[in-house]
Enzyme design. Structure first.
Site, PDB file in Angstrom:
ATOM      1  N   GLY A 157       2.845  -1.159   4.325  1.00 60.83           N
ATOM      2  CA  GLY A 157       2.894   0.254   3.975  1.00 60.83           C
ATOM      3  C   GLY A 157       4.324   0.697   3.739  1.00 60.83           C
ATOM      4  O   GLY A 157       4.886   0.502   2.663  1.00 60.83           O
ATOM      5  N   GLY A 158       4.942   1.267   4.769  1.00 59.29           N
ATOM      6  CA  GLY A 158       6.281   1.844   4.640  1.00 59.29           C
ATOM      7  C   GLY A 158       7.301   0.952   3.940  1.00 59.29           C
ATOM      8  O   GLY A 158       8.023   1.411   3.037  1.00 59.29           O
ATOM      9  N   GLY A 191       2.551   2.299  10.732  1.00 53.59           N
ATOM     10  CA  GLY A 191       3.541   3.362  10.563  1.00 53.59           C
ATOM     11  C   GLY A 191       4.261   3.758  11.841  1.00 53.59           C
ATOM     12  O   GLY A 191       4.942   4.777  11.887  1.00 53.59           O
ATOM     13  N   ASN A 199       0.865  -1.187   0.000  1.00 57.61           N
ATOM     14  CA  ASN A 199       0.000   0.000   0.000  1.00 57.61           C
ATOM     15  C   ASN A 199       0.898   1.233   0.000  1.00 57.61           C
ATOM     16  O   ASN A 199       1.485   1.573   1.022  1.00 57.61           O
ATOM     17  CB  ASN A 199      -0.889  -0.049   1.253  1.00 57.61           C
ATOM     18  CG  ASN A 199      -1.732   1.197   1.426  1.00 57.61           C
ATOM     19  OD1 ASN A 199      -1.820   2.026   0.516  1.00 57.61           O
ATOM     20  ND2 ASN A 199      -2.347   1.324   2.586  1.00 57.61           N
ATOM     21  N   TRP A 200       0.986   1.862  -1.147  1.00 56.72           N
ATOM     22  CA  TRP A 200       1.930   2.994  -1.278  1.00 56.72           C
ATOM     23  C   TRP A 200       1.379   4.287  -0.691  1.00 56.72           C
ATOM     24  O   TRP A 200       2.096   5.291  -0.622  1.00 56.72           O
ATOM     25  CB  TRP A 200       2.316   3.194  -2.753  1.00 56.72           C
ATOM     26  CG  TRP A 200       3.101   2.049  -3.325  1.00 56.72           C
ATOM     27  CD1 TRP A 200       3.566   0.954  -2.642  1.00 56.72           C
ATOM     28  CD2 TRP A 200       3.497   1.865  -4.684  1.00 56.72           C
ATOM     29  NE1 TRP A 200       4.230   0.110  -3.505  1.00 56.72           N
ATOM     30  CE2 TRP A 200       4.199   0.644  -4.769  1.00 56.72           C
ATOM     31  CE3 TRP A 200       3.326   2.614  -5.855  1.00 56.72           C
ATOM     32  CZ2 TRP A 200       4.736   0.151  -5.961  1.00 56.72           C
ATOM     33  CZ3 TRP A 200       3.849   2.134  -7.049  1.00 56.72           C
ATOM     34  CH2 TRP A 200       4.549   0.918  -7.091  1.00 56.72           C
ATOM     35  N   LYS A 201       0.111   4.297  -0.354  1.00 59.05           N
ATOM     36  CA  LYS A 201      -0.530   5.487   0.228  1.00 59.05           C
ATOM     37  C   LYS A 201      -0.273   6.714  -0.668  1.00 59.05           C
ATOM     38  O   LYS A 201      -0.237   6.572  -1.887  1.00 59.05           O
ATOM     39  CB  LYS A 201      -0.054   5.700   1.666  1.00 59.05           C
ATOM     40  CG  LYS A 201      -0.229   4.421   2.491  1.00 59.05           C
ATOM     41  CD  LYS A 201      -0.019   4.612   3.959  1.00 59.05           C
ATOM     42  CE  LYS A 201      -0.220   3.270   4.675  1.00 59.05           C
ATOM     43  NZ  LYS A 201      -0.104   3.377   6.128  1.00 59.05           N
ATOM     44  N   SER A 216       3.401  -2.091  10.413  1.00 55.81           N
ATOM     45  CA  SER A 216       4.852  -2.147  10.633  1.00 55.81           C
ATOM     46  C   SER A 216       5.470  -3.502  10.280  1.00 55.81           C
ATOM     47  O   SER A 216       6.394  -3.964  10.953  1.00 55.81           O
ATOM     48  CB  SER A 216       5.190  -1.755  12.074  1.00 55.81           C
ATOM     49  OG  SER A 216       4.805  -0.409  12.318  1.00 55.81           O
ATOM     50  N   HIS A 262      -9.542   1.254   4.920  1.00 57.16           N
ATOM     51  CA  HIS A 262      -8.262   1.444   5.610  1.00 57.16           C
ATOM     52  C   HIS A 262      -8.473   2.434   6.762  1.00 57.16           C
ATOM     53  O   HIS A 262      -9.256   3.375   6.642  1.00 57.16           O
ATOM     54  CB  HIS A 262      -7.211   1.972   4.631  1.00 57.16           C
ATOM     55  CG  HIS A 262      -5.833   1.948   5.207  1.00 57.16           C
ATOM     56  ND1 HIS A 262      -5.398   2.910   6.087  1.00 57.16           N
ATOM     57  CD2 HIS A 262      -4.814   1.068   5.071  1.00 57.16           C
ATOM     58  CE1 HIS A 262      -4.160   2.622   6.457  1.00 57.16           C
ATOM     59  NE2 HIS A 262      -3.787   1.511   5.859  1.00 57.16           N
ATOM     60  N   GLU A 285      -5.426  -4.787  10.745  1.00 52.58           N
ATOM     61  CA  GLU A 285      -4.381  -3.786  10.931  1.00 52.58           C
ATOM     62  C   GLU A 285      -4.667  -2.990  12.198  1.00 52.58           C
ATOM     63  O   GLU A 285      -5.453  -2.021  12.161  1.00 52.58           O
ATOM     64  CB  GLU A 285      -4.362  -2.819   9.739  1.00 52.58           C
ATOM     65  CG  GLU A 285      -4.101  -3.488   8.409  1.00 52.58           C
ATOM     66  CD  GLU A 285      -3.554  -2.497   7.404  1.00 52.58           C
ATOM     67  OE1 GLU A 285      -2.430  -2.696   6.954  1.00 52.58           O
ATOM     68  OE2 GLU A 285      -4.227  -1.505   7.095  1.00 52.58           O
ATOM     69  N   GLU A 337      -6.823   4.854   7.765  1.00 47.54           N
ATOM     70  CA  GLU A 337      -6.589   6.261   7.430  1.00 47.54           C
ATOM     71  C   GLU A 337      -7.809   6.862   6.736  1.00 47.54           C
ATOM     72  O   GLU A 337      -8.085   8.052   6.875  1.00 47.54           O
ATOM     73  CB  GLU A 337      -5.317   6.385   6.577  1.00 47.54           C
ATOM     74  CG  GLU A 337      -4.082   6.162   7.447  1.00 47.54           C
ATOM     75  CD  GLU A 337      -2.881   5.578   6.736  1.00 47.54           C
ATOM     76  OE1 GLU A 337      -2.834   5.584   5.491  1.00 47.54           O
ATOM     77  OE2 GLU A 337      -1.975   5.087   7.449  1.00 47.54           O
TER      78      GLU A 337
END
Ligand code: PGA
Length: 258
Positions: free
Chosen positions: A238-239, A179, A13-15, A217, A103, A173, A105
């Site tokens: 993600g990251g 993150g 997930n590149w956000k 994470s 998600h 999640e 966010e």
């Protein structure tokens, strides 16, 4: 140890990250690596979720490659007066096979409710997309002892009864692990995934076949331990998905015993 072998999915997930050039380069590096090195990649399926405006360009790199592409959200309508929204149909036309829904966010920053997620899921499925439905509790909810109830309600209300199980993936999640570098403990993940698996089995025909990803994470050094947990069928990353090497390292350790 896992009692049931499912195809392991590693999703990135590149956000709202990367320049266009960076997204194209990242997709190119991952797609070529996956294509050229199937023997050392132990995950079975890969999916990349670029920002909407990069999807068409990323598509040129993953087309005919063993890597799927998806959107990070979609509207529940196919078209109309919905300024700023993107429909499942539009994603499908660009070559997307998947979409992330609910998600945390989006739930936090856009007030997205379970009801909205369930309507989006219906539209996504009507347009041939597989949905990754995200659920997870906040730190406050966990500390109040409400984590299981929150997650169960999100799952019950975000995935309508009668949903085609073959089109659904669930991602657990915990919001406090996203993150932050804080990974949920093995016990936390085991208990939550097992509860989610039980709920899906009860709720849907073939619900037991639904894959449950862990997200929050995930890094190359914790992926292996997480994947040994029963009912962990891959990751939403993600990251660590913003770097081809770390994403690939996660896919390399993503294996389960038969
Ligand atoms: P993270 O994000 O890997 O950076 O924690 C996971 C996600 O939000 O899907």
């Amino acid at each position: 140890m896992n009692d049931q072998r499912k195809n392991i999915l590693v999703a990135g997930n590149w956000k709202m990250n990367n320049s266009l050039d960076e997204s194209v380069q990242l997709a190119n590096d991952i797609a070529h690596f996956v294509h050229d090195n199937p023997e050392i990649l132990l995950a079975d399926e890969f999916a990349l979720f670029p920002p909407y405006v990069h999807i068409a360009h990323v598509g040129e790199k993953v087309n005919n490659m063993p890597v799927m592409m998806g959107g990070q959200d979609c509207s529940f309508e196919n078209n109309g007066a919905h300024t700023g929204d993107v429909s499942a149909q539009m994603l499908q036309e660009l070559g997307c096979e998947m979409v992330i829904l609910g998600h945390s966010e989006r739930r936090q920053n856009h007030g997205e409710t379970n009801e909205a997620v369930s309507k989006k899921l219906v539209s996504a499925h009507e347009n041939g997309l597989t949905t990754i439905v995200c659920i997870g509790e906040t730190l406050e909810q966990r500390e109040a002892g409400d984590a299981f109830e929150v997650v169960l309600t999100q799952l019950e209300e975000s995935v309508p009864d009668g949903t085609d199980a073959s089109k659904v993936v669930v991602a657990y999640e915990p919001v406090w692990a996203i993150g932050t570098g804080k990974v949920a403990s093995i016990d936390n993940v085991r208990d939550m995934h097992s509860m989610i698996a039980g709920c899906l089995k009860e709720k849907l025909d073939n619900g037991a076949s639904i894959r449950i990803l862990y997200g929050g994470s995930v890094k190359p050094d914790n992926a292996k331990g997480l994947l040994e947990i029963n009912h962990v069928d891959g990751f939403l990353v993600g990251g660590a998905s913003l770097n081809a090497q770390s994403f690939i390292e996660i896919a390399k350790v993503a294996t389960k015993e038969e």
